[in-house]
Design a protein around this motif. Sequence first.
Motif, PDB file in Angstrom:
ATOM      1  N   MET A  72      29.589 -29.375 -18.186  1.00 46.06           N
ATOM      2  CA  MET A  72      28.756 -28.628 -17.243  1.00 46.06           C
ATOM      3  C   MET A  72      27.837 -27.691 -18.014  1.00 46.06           C
ATOM      4  O   MET A  72      28.173 -26.530 -18.244  1.00 46.06           O
ATOM      5  CB  MET A  72      29.618 -27.842 -16.256  1.00 46.06           C
ATOM      6  CG  MET A  72      28.774 -27.285 -15.116  1.00 46.06           C
ATOM      7  SD  MET A  72      29.697 -26.302 -13.956  1.00 46.06           S
ATOM      8  CE  MET A  72      29.722 -24.759 -14.837  1.00 46.06           C
ATOM      9  N   PRO A  73      26.661 -28.178 -18.436  1.00 46.60           N
ATOM     10  CA  PRO A  73      25.734 -27.355 -19.220  1.00 46.60           C
ATOM     11  C   PRO A  73      25.334 -26.039 -18.542  1.00 46.60           C
ATOM     12  O   PRO A  73      25.033 -25.060 -19.221  1.00 46.60           O
ATOM     13  CB  PRO A  73      24.519 -28.269 -19.407  1.00 46.60           C
ATOM     14  CG  PRO A  73      25.065 -29.652 -19.257  1.00 46.60           C
ATOM     15  CD  PRO A  73      26.190 -29.540 -18.266  1.00 46.60           C
ATOM     16  N   ALA A  74      25.356 -25.986 -17.210  1.00 42.50           N
ATOM     17  CA  ALA A  74      24.968 -24.769 -16.498  1.00 42.50           C
ATOM     18  C   ALA A  74      25.920 -23.612 -16.790  1.00 42.50           C
ATOM     19  O   ALA A  74      25.554 -22.448 -16.617  1.00 42.50           O
ATOM     20  CB  ALA A  74      24.916 -25.032 -14.995  1.00 42.50           C
ATOM     21  N   LEU A  75      27.110 -23.910 -17.256  1.00 41.59           N
ATOM     22  CA  LEU A  75      28.085 -22.868 -17.573  1.00 41.59           C
ATOM     23  C   LEU A  75      27.529 -21.896 -18.615  1.00 41.59           C
ATOM     24  O   LEU A  75      27.769 -20.693 -18.546  1.00 41.59           O
ATOM     25  CB  LEU A  75      29.378 -23.512 -18.082  1.00 41.59           C
ATOM     26  CG  LEU A  75      30.592 -22.610 -18.222  1.00 41.59           C
ATOM     27  CD1 LEU A  75      31.011 -22.064 -16.858  1.00 41.59           C
ATOM     28  CD2 LEU A  75      31.739 -23.379 -18.843  1.00 41.59           C
ATOM     29  N   LYS A  76      26.736 -22.408 -19.534  1.00 37.40           N
ATOM     30  CA  LYS A  76      26.136 -21.559 -20.572  1.00 37.40           C
ATOM     31  C   LYS A  76      25.230 -20.488 -19.969  1.00 37.40           C
ATOM     32  O   LYS A  76      25.066 -19.422 -20.531  1.00 37.40           O
ATOM     33  CB  LYS A  76      25.313 -22.403 -21.541  1.00 37.40           C
ATOM     34  CG  LYS A  76      26.121 -23.277 -22.439  1.00 37.40           C
ATOM     35  CD  LYS A  76      25.204 -24.049 -23.372  1.00 37.40           C
ATOM     36  CE  LYS A  76      25.986 -24.935 -24.307  1.00 37.40           C
ATOM     37  NZ  LYS A  76      25.104 -25.673 -25.223  1.00 37.40           N
ATOM     38  N   ARG A  77      24.658 -20.778 -18.831  1.00 43.08           N
ATOM     39  CA  ARG A  77      23.713 -19.837 -18.208  1.00 43.08           C
ATOM     40  C   ARG A  77      24.429 -18.662 -17.547  1.00 43.08           C
ATOM     41  O   ARG A  77      23.777 -17.711 -17.114  1.00 43.08           O
ATOM     42  CB  ARG A  77      22.841 -20.564 -17.216  1.00 43.08           C
ATOM     43  CG  ARG A  77      22.056 -21.682 -17.893  1.00 43.08           C
ATOM     44  CD  ARG A  77      20.893 -22.102 -17.051  1.00 43.08           C
ATOM     45  NE  ARG A  77      20.216 -23.218 -17.653  1.00 43.08           N
ATOM     46  CZ  ARG A  77      19.072 -23.120 -18.323  1.00 43.08           C
ATOM     47  NH1 ARG A  77      18.512 -21.952 -18.480  1.00 43.08           N
ATOM     48  NH2 ARG A  77      18.503 -24.190 -18.820  1.00 43.08           N
ATOM     49  N   LEU A  78      25.750 -18.733 -17.463  1.00 43.15           N
ATOM     50  CA  LEU A  78      26.520 -17.637 -16.891  1.00 43.15           C
ATOM     51  C   LEU A  78      26.949 -16.620 -17.947  1.00 43.15           C
ATOM     52  O   LEU A  78      27.719 -15.718 -17.671  1.00 43.15           O
ATOM     53  CB  LEU A  78      27.736 -18.190 -16.135  1.00 43.15           C
ATOM     54  CG  LEU A  78      27.385 -18.985 -14.881  1.00 43.15           C
ATOM     55  CD1 LEU A  78      28.615 -19.684 -14.323  1.00 43.15           C
ATOM     56  CD2 LEU A  78      26.737 -18.105 -13.833  1.00 43.15           C
ATOM     57  N   PHE A  79      26.441 -16.777 -19.155  1.00 44.58           N
ATOM     58  CA  PHE A  79      26.623 -15.795 -20.223  1.00 44.58           C
ATOM     59  C   PHE A  79      25.321 -15.013 -20.325  1.00 44.58           C
ATOM     60  O   PHE A  79      24.269 -15.591 -20.558  1.00 44.58           O
ATOM     61  CB  PHE A  79      26.916 -16.491 -21.559  1.00 44.58           C
ATOM     62  CG  PHE A  79      28.276 -17.112 -21.628  1.00 44.58           C
ATOM     63  CD1 PHE A  79      29.344 -16.427 -22.192  1.00 44.58           C
ATOM     64  CD2 PHE A  79      28.491 -18.376 -21.117  1.00 44.58           C
ATOM     65  CE1 PHE A  79      30.594 -17.001 -22.256  1.00 44.58           C
ATOM     66  CE2 PHE A  79      29.748 -18.961 -21.176  1.00 44.58           C
ATOM     67  CZ  PHE A  79      30.804 -18.273 -21.742  1.00 44.58           C
ATOM     68  N   VAL A  80      25.398 -13.724 -20.121  1.00 43.92           N
ATOM     69  CA  VAL A  80      24.191 -12.885 -20.138  1.00 43.92           C
ATOM     70  C   VAL A  80      24.411 -11.714 -21.093  1.00 43.92           C
ATOM     71  O   VAL A  80      25.552 -11.316 -21.335  1.00 43.92           O
ATOM     72  CB  VAL A  80      23.846 -12.369 -18.719  1.00 43.92           C
ATOM     73  CG1 VAL A  80      23.549 -13.518 -17.780  1.00 43.92           C
ATOM     74  CG2 VAL A  80      24.941 -11.489 -18.162  1.00 43.92           C
ATOM     75  N   PRO A  81      23.325 -11.154 -21.621  1.00 46.52           N
ATOM     76  CA  PRO A  81      23.481  -9.949 -22.446  1.00 46.52           C
ATOM     77  C   PRO A  81      24.143  -8.837 -21.629  1.00 46.52           C
ATOM     78  O   PRO A  81      23.864  -8.670 -20.437  1.00 46.52           O
ATOM     79  CB  PRO A  81      22.042  -9.585 -22.813  1.00 46.52           C
ATOM     80  CG  PRO A  81      21.302 -10.885 -22.716  1.00 46.52           C
ATOM     81  CD  PRO A  81      21.945 -11.617 -21.577  1.00 46.52           C
ATOM     82  N   VAL A  82      25.015  -8.086 -22.261  1.00 45.82           N
ATOM     83  CA  VAL A  82      25.752  -7.028 -21.572  1.00 45.82           C
ATOM     84  C   VAL A  82      24.800  -6.069 -20.869  1.00 45.82           C
ATOM     85  O   VAL A  82      25.071  -5.626 -19.751  1.00 45.82           O
ATOM     86  CB  VAL A  82      26.683  -6.288 -22.564  1.00 45.82           C
ATOM     87  CG1 VAL A  82      27.301  -5.057 -21.928  1.00 45.82           C
ATOM     88  CG2 VAL A  82      27.766  -7.230 -23.063  1.00 45.82           C
ATOM     89  N   ALA A  83      23.675  -5.779 -21.473  1.00 45.21           N
ATOM     90  CA  ALA A  83      22.709  -4.843 -20.881  1.00 45.21           C
ATOM     91  C   ALA A  83      22.141  -5.354 -19.560  1.00 45.21           C
ATOM     92  O   ALA A  83      21.652  -4.571 -18.750  1.00 45.21           O
ATOM     93  CB  ALA A  83      21.580  -4.572 -21.862  1.00 45.21           C
ATOM     94  N   GLU A  84      22.219  -6.655 -19.324  1.00 49.00           N
ATOM     95  CA  GLU A  84      21.668  -7.246 -18.094  1.00 49.00           C
ATOM     96  C   GLU A  84      22.743  -7.551 -17.055  1.00 49.00           C
ATOM     97  O   GLU A  84      22.477  -8.236 -16.068  1.00 49.00           O
ATOM     98  CB  GLU A  84      20.917  -8.530 -18.451  1.00 49.00           C
ATOM     99  CG  GLU A  84      19.730  -8.289 -19.356  1.00 49.00           C
ATOM    100  CD  GLU A  84      19.075  -9.582 -19.810  1.00 49.00           C
ATOM    101  OE1 GLU A  84      19.290 -10.630 -19.177  1.00 49.00           O
ATOM    102  OE2 GLU A  84      18.354  -9.541 -20.827  1.00 49.00           O
ATOM    103  N   LEU A  85      23.953  -7.043 -17.252  1.00 51.26           N
ATOM    104  CA  LEU A  85      25.073  -7.371 -16.371  1.00 51.26           C
ATOM    105  C   LEU A  85      24.792  -7.071 -14.906  1.00 51.26           C
ATOM    106  O   LEU A  85      24.968  -7.935 -14.048  1.00 51.26           O
ATOM    107  CB  LEU A  85      26.339  -6.637 -16.823  1.00 51.26           C
ATOM    108  CG  LEU A  85      27.550  -6.782 -15.899  1.00 51.26           C
ATOM    109  CD1 LEU A  85      27.977  -8.236 -15.799  1.00 51.26           C
ATOM    110  CD2 LEU A  85      28.694  -5.909 -16.380  1.00 51.26           C
ATOM    111  N   ASN A  86      24.350  -5.872 -14.579  1.00 50.70           N
ATOM    112  CA  ASN A  86      24.154  -5.499 -13.179  1.00 50.70           C
ATOM    113  C   ASN A  86      23.125  -6.385 -12.486  1.00 50.70           C
ATOM    114  O   ASN A  86      23.357  -6.860 -11.372  1.00 50.70           O
ATOM    115  CB  ASN A  86      23.763  -4.027 -13.060  1.00 50.70           C
ATOM    116  CG  ASN A  86      24.910  -3.114 -13.421  1.00 50.70           C
ATOM    117  OD1 ASN A  86      26.077  -3.481 -13.340  1.00 50.70           O
ATOM    118  ND2 ASN A  86      24.583  -1.906 -13.859  1.00 50.70           N
TER     119      ASN A  86
END
Length: 83
Positions: free
Chosen positions: A46-60
């Motif tokens: 599931m390549p889309a899984l990678k898109r659920l990792f975001v920089p910590v600063a962009e969490l909210n």
Amino acid sequence: MAIKNQKPASEKLIYIGPNLSRGRLLQYQVFIGGLPTHLEEEFAAMPALKRLFVPVAELNAAMAQAKQPGTPLYKYYKEALEV
């Protein structure tokens, strides 16, 4: 000359998707230096899984998008629920 798209080795990414079974990946788990290598099989399935990792600063902002129907992050989150 530095490459603009290259991410620093100390970059912290946070996973905003749902927990994966058997404790393979937990929501809000932080990874330093890029995507976790132990999840290569899951990324291939599931390549889309990678898109659920975001920089910590962009969490909210990312969490708000993941909860808003119609956004790409919402779609990826729903897909990850099926894994």
